[in-house]
Design a protein around this motif. Structure first.
Motif, mmCIF file in Angstrom:
data_model
loop_
_atom_site.group_PDB
_atom_site.id
_atom_site.type_symbol
_atom_site.label_atom_id
_atom_site.label_comp_id
_atom_site.label_asym_id
_atom_site.label_seq_id
_atom_site.Cartn_x
_atom_site.Cartn_y
_atom_site.Cartn_z
ATOM 1 N N THR A 11 -16.541 -7.307 7.015
ATOM 2 C CA THR A 11 -15.775 -8.265 6.222
ATOM 3 C C THR A 11 -16.661 -9.425 5.803
ATOM 4 O O THR A 11 -17.659 -9.748 6.455
ATOM 5 C CB THR A 11 -14.572 -8.802 7.014
ATOM 6 O OG1 THR A 11 -15.028 -9.384 8.239
ATOM 7 C CG2 THR A 11 -13.586 -7.683 7.320
ATOM 8 N N THR B 249 -11.937 5.800 8.514
ATOM 9 C CA THR B 249 -12.014 4.868 9.637
ATOM 10 C C THR B 249 -12.398 3.469 9.169
ATOM 11 O O THR B 249 -11.787 2.467 9.568
ATOM 12 C CB THR B 249 -13.025 5.370 10.676
ATOM 13 O OG1 THR B 249 -12.639 6.670 11.127
ATOM 14 C CG2 THR B 249 -13.111 4.424 11.854
ATOM 15 N N GLY B 250 -13.422 3.395 8.321
ATOM 16 C CA GLY B 250 -13.922 2.099 7.874
ATOM 17 C C GLY B 250 -12.906 1.319 7.058
ATOM 18 O O GLY B 250 -12.699 0.119 7.279
ATOM 19 N N ALA C 35 -9.680 1.706 7.102
ATOM 20 C CA ALA C 35 -8.577 1.331 7.997
ATOM 21 C C ALA C 35 -8.933 0.072 8.785
ATOM 22 O O ALA C 35 -8.085 -0.815 8.982
ATOM 23 C CB ALA C 35 -8.256 2.482 8.945
ATOM 24 N N GLN C 36 -10.183 -0.020 9.232
ATOM 25 C CA GLN C 36 -10.624 -1.209 9.957
ATOM 26 C C GLN C 36 -10.545 -2.451 9.067
ATOM 27 O O GLN C 36 -10.131 -3.527 9.522
ATOM 28 C CB GLN C 36 -12.050 -1.010 10.450
ATOM 29 C CG GLN C 36 -12.187 0.011 11.570
ATOM 30 C CD GLN C 36 -13.645 0.305 11.916
ATOM 31 O OE1 GLN C 36 -14.563 -0.085 11.195
ATOM 32 N NE2 GLN C 36 -13.847 0.996 13.029
ATOM 33 N N LEU C 37 -10.925 -2.305 7.803
ATOM 34 C CA LEU C 37 -10.882 -3.445 6.892
ATOM 35 C C LEU C 37 -9.448 -3.899 6.638
ATOM 36 O O LEU C 37 -9.153 -5.103 6.614
ATOM 37 C CB LEU C 37 -11.579 -3.096 5.579
ATOM 38 C CG LEU C 37 -13.078 -2.779 5.684
ATOM 39 C CD1 LEU C 37 -13.648 -2.432 4.324
ATOM 40 C CD2 LEU C 37 -13.838 -3.944 6.304
ATOM 41 N N ARG C 38 -8.548 -2.942 6.457
ATOM 42 C CA ARG C 38 -7.140 -3.315 6.266
ATOM 43 C C ARG C 38 -6.580 -3.978 7.519
ATOM 44 O O ARG C 38 -5.821 -4.953 7.444
ATOM 45 C CB ARG C 38 -6.315 -2.080 5.888
ATOM 46 C CG ARG C 38 -6.572 -1.572 4.478
ATOM 47 C CD ARG C 38 -5.540 -0.528 4.088
ATOM 48 N NE ARG C 38 -5.585 0.624 4.981
ATOM 49 C CZ ARG C 38 -6.333 1.700 4.785
ATOM 50 N NH1 ARG C 38 -7.106 1.781 3.711
ATOM 51 N NH2 ARG C 38 -6.311 2.706 5.635
ATOM 52 N N ALA C 39 -6.952 -3.454 8.700
ATOM 53 C CA ALA C 39 -6.480 -4.040 9.957
ATOM 54 C C ALA C 39 -6.988 -5.468 10.133
ATOM 55 O O ALA C 39 -6.329 -6.304 10.782
ATOM 56 C CB ALA C 39 -6.923 -3.172 11.135
ATOM 57 N N ALA C 40 -8.154 -5.759 9.538
ATOM 58 C CA ALA C 40 -8.711 -7.110 9.619
ATOM 59 C C ALA C 40 -8.069 -8.059 8.623
ATOM 60 O O ALA C 40 -8.413 -9.245 8.584
ATOM 61 C CB ALA C 40 -10.216 -7.063 9.385
#
Length: 466
Positions: free
Chosen positions: A220, A247-248, A250-255
């Motif tokens: 991010t 995976t990547g 999804a991690q960005l959306r979760a952040a």
């Protein structure tokens, strides 16, 4: 040249191996492909692998499946002393607003399958800013699992010499052959200087076959008002990229990222299916079933025209900024063009390479033929961007700075655009247009200055049912 019986046995073994690879990854050129095969069956393999038989097979294949089959030359094969020379004589020479075919190529089948089926390649793993021809010679990209990655080479380092020859001389001559080994165990000696200057070091790299890292950086960035902005660098559209993409992102959306900086500056393309996965994850579930791209074949094979549609189960991103340049090609351009009808998409860097065409590659006698079989258009019918997709904001890629850091030139330009909707002062500064033109021309002529790089392309596989 081996005799015909031995060659036929070798062809059978290669065909069996390719069939196994295709079963694993769904290559439509091998007859697979969810609900419909966009690749018409090529002519049967040559009865023998002597030159005359290979040329006859190639002529039949081009007459059936080449996009410009009714417009291209069809000379007598007899006078041509090699398969590449005859292949060149069969290519479309331009007309009707379409340039001459600069995209079709031949490759060694074993190396081709290794790259696109296995996600591996032979090399040192270091790429330079060679196509630009602008000193100093620098490391622009390092494959993480390669000999160069293991040795700690870093983007931005100046290459003082290669095997005792100065970097400036190599740039002037456009000679980067020493960075492309012929076999495992070959070596190259590099003298390097840190980006900011300082103590020089000498590194000896030994060529090896290594696993590619198609999605090397995900993270991010600080966006407008302190909101996080997602950043993802993608190097290769191969099946091995698909899980890291899921995976990547999804991690960005979760952040909390709702905006994305997608770095495709060095991505020369690959599988349409992988591009479709990326596009689907970006637009999100609300666009399910809508057209990402349509592949259009020649008039004889119009029944094979194929649509790829979005398929996702997660939310998408509201805005996307794509980092581009003359190495952004084919399937990478397909992503930019395919997203344009649905999202605000800005491009930061330079114009893309200009390749709205793709292949259903066909192996024969150890050579894989990648001749243009289709053109691609987006949901609005837009394609034929032969001069490349222009940059919203022009920014020089200086081959310095770390990927995904706010102070790297193209990334800074992207953050400025997201904050203001305009090109920043730095981004709006005059670019070295002559250098950019040299880079584009060099790349179109096949200058290779990177690890395991292939001529740019996109390959049709695993289409959505029509």
């Amino acid at each position: 040249m081996s005799g015909a019986p031995s060659c036929r046995r070798g062809t059978a073994r290669r065909a069996a191996a390719l069939a196994a690879a295709c079963a694993a990854v769904g290559l439509a050129a091998c007859g697979g492909g969810g609900g419909g095969d966009p690749a018409p069956a090529p002519p049967a393999a040559a009865a023998a692998c002597d030159l005359a038989s290979q040329k006859a097979w190639l002529r039949d294949d081009m007459a059936q499946r080449y996009l410009w089959n009714t417009l291209s030359p069809s000379p007598d094969p007899a006078p041509y002393g090699s398969l590449p020379s005859y292949f060149g004589a069969l290519l479309f020479t331009g007309g009707g607003g379409i340039p001459a075919d600069r995209w079709s190529y031949l490759s060694d089948s074993a190396a081709y399958d290794q790259f696109f089926a296995e996600g591996r390649t032979l090399g040192y793993g270091v790429a330079v800013n060679g196509a630009e021809g602008r000193p100093p010679l620098r490391v622009r990209y390092v494959e993480a699992r390669s000999p160069a990655g293991v040795a700690g080479l870093r983007r931005g380092e100046r290459i003082v010499s290669v095997n005792g020859r100065s970097g400036d001389e190599l740039l002037r001559l456009g000679d980067f052959a020493a960075l492309s080994p012929a076999r495992e165990g070959d070596s190259v000696t590099l003298e390097l200087e840190p980006e900011a200057g300082g103590t020089r070091r000498t590194v000896v790299l030994r060529a090896a076959t290594f696993d590619l890292t198609p999605v090397p950086v995900v993270g991010t960035l600080p966006g407008p008002g302190g909101r996080p902005v997602g950043y993802l660098l993608m190097k290769d559209f191969i099946t091995q990229a698909e899980e890291p993409l899921r995976t990547g992102l999804a991690q960005l959306r979760a952040a909390g990222a709702t905006e994305l900086v997608l770095d495709l500056r060095y991505n020369g393309g690959g599988r349409v299916s992988t591009a479709n996965v990326l596009g689907s994850l970006i637009v999100g579930a609300e666009r399910n079933g809508q057209v990402f791209t349509e592949l259009r074949y020649n008039a004889r094979l119009a029944a094979q025209n194929t649509r790829f549609t979005f398929e996702a189960s997660t939310p998408g991103f509201q805005r996307v900024v794509v980092l581009t340049g003359p190495r952004t090609c084919s399937a990478s351009e397909l992503v930019v063009n395919g997203l344009a009808p649905y999202l605000p998409v800005a491009t930061i860097g330079g114009a893309t390479c200009g390749k709205p065409y793709g292949f259903n590659p066909t192996p024969n006698c150890g050579t894989t033929v990648s001749a243009v079989n289709f053109e691609s258009v987006n949901a609005a019918g837009v394609g034929r961007y032969h001069d490349g997709l222009p940059a919203t904001c022009s920014v020089d890629d200086t081959a310095t700075g770390s990927f995904g850091q706010p102070d790297e030139a193209l990334t800074a330009g992207a953050l400025g655009w997201l904050a203001t909707g305009r090109c920043s002062a730095a981004a709006a500064a005059p670019r070295d247009k002559a250098a950019a033109a040299v880079a584009a021309t060099a790349l179109r002529r096949g200058v290779v200055d990177g690890p395991g790089e292939r001529p740019p392309g996109m390959w049709a596989d695993r289409p959505a049912p029509r």
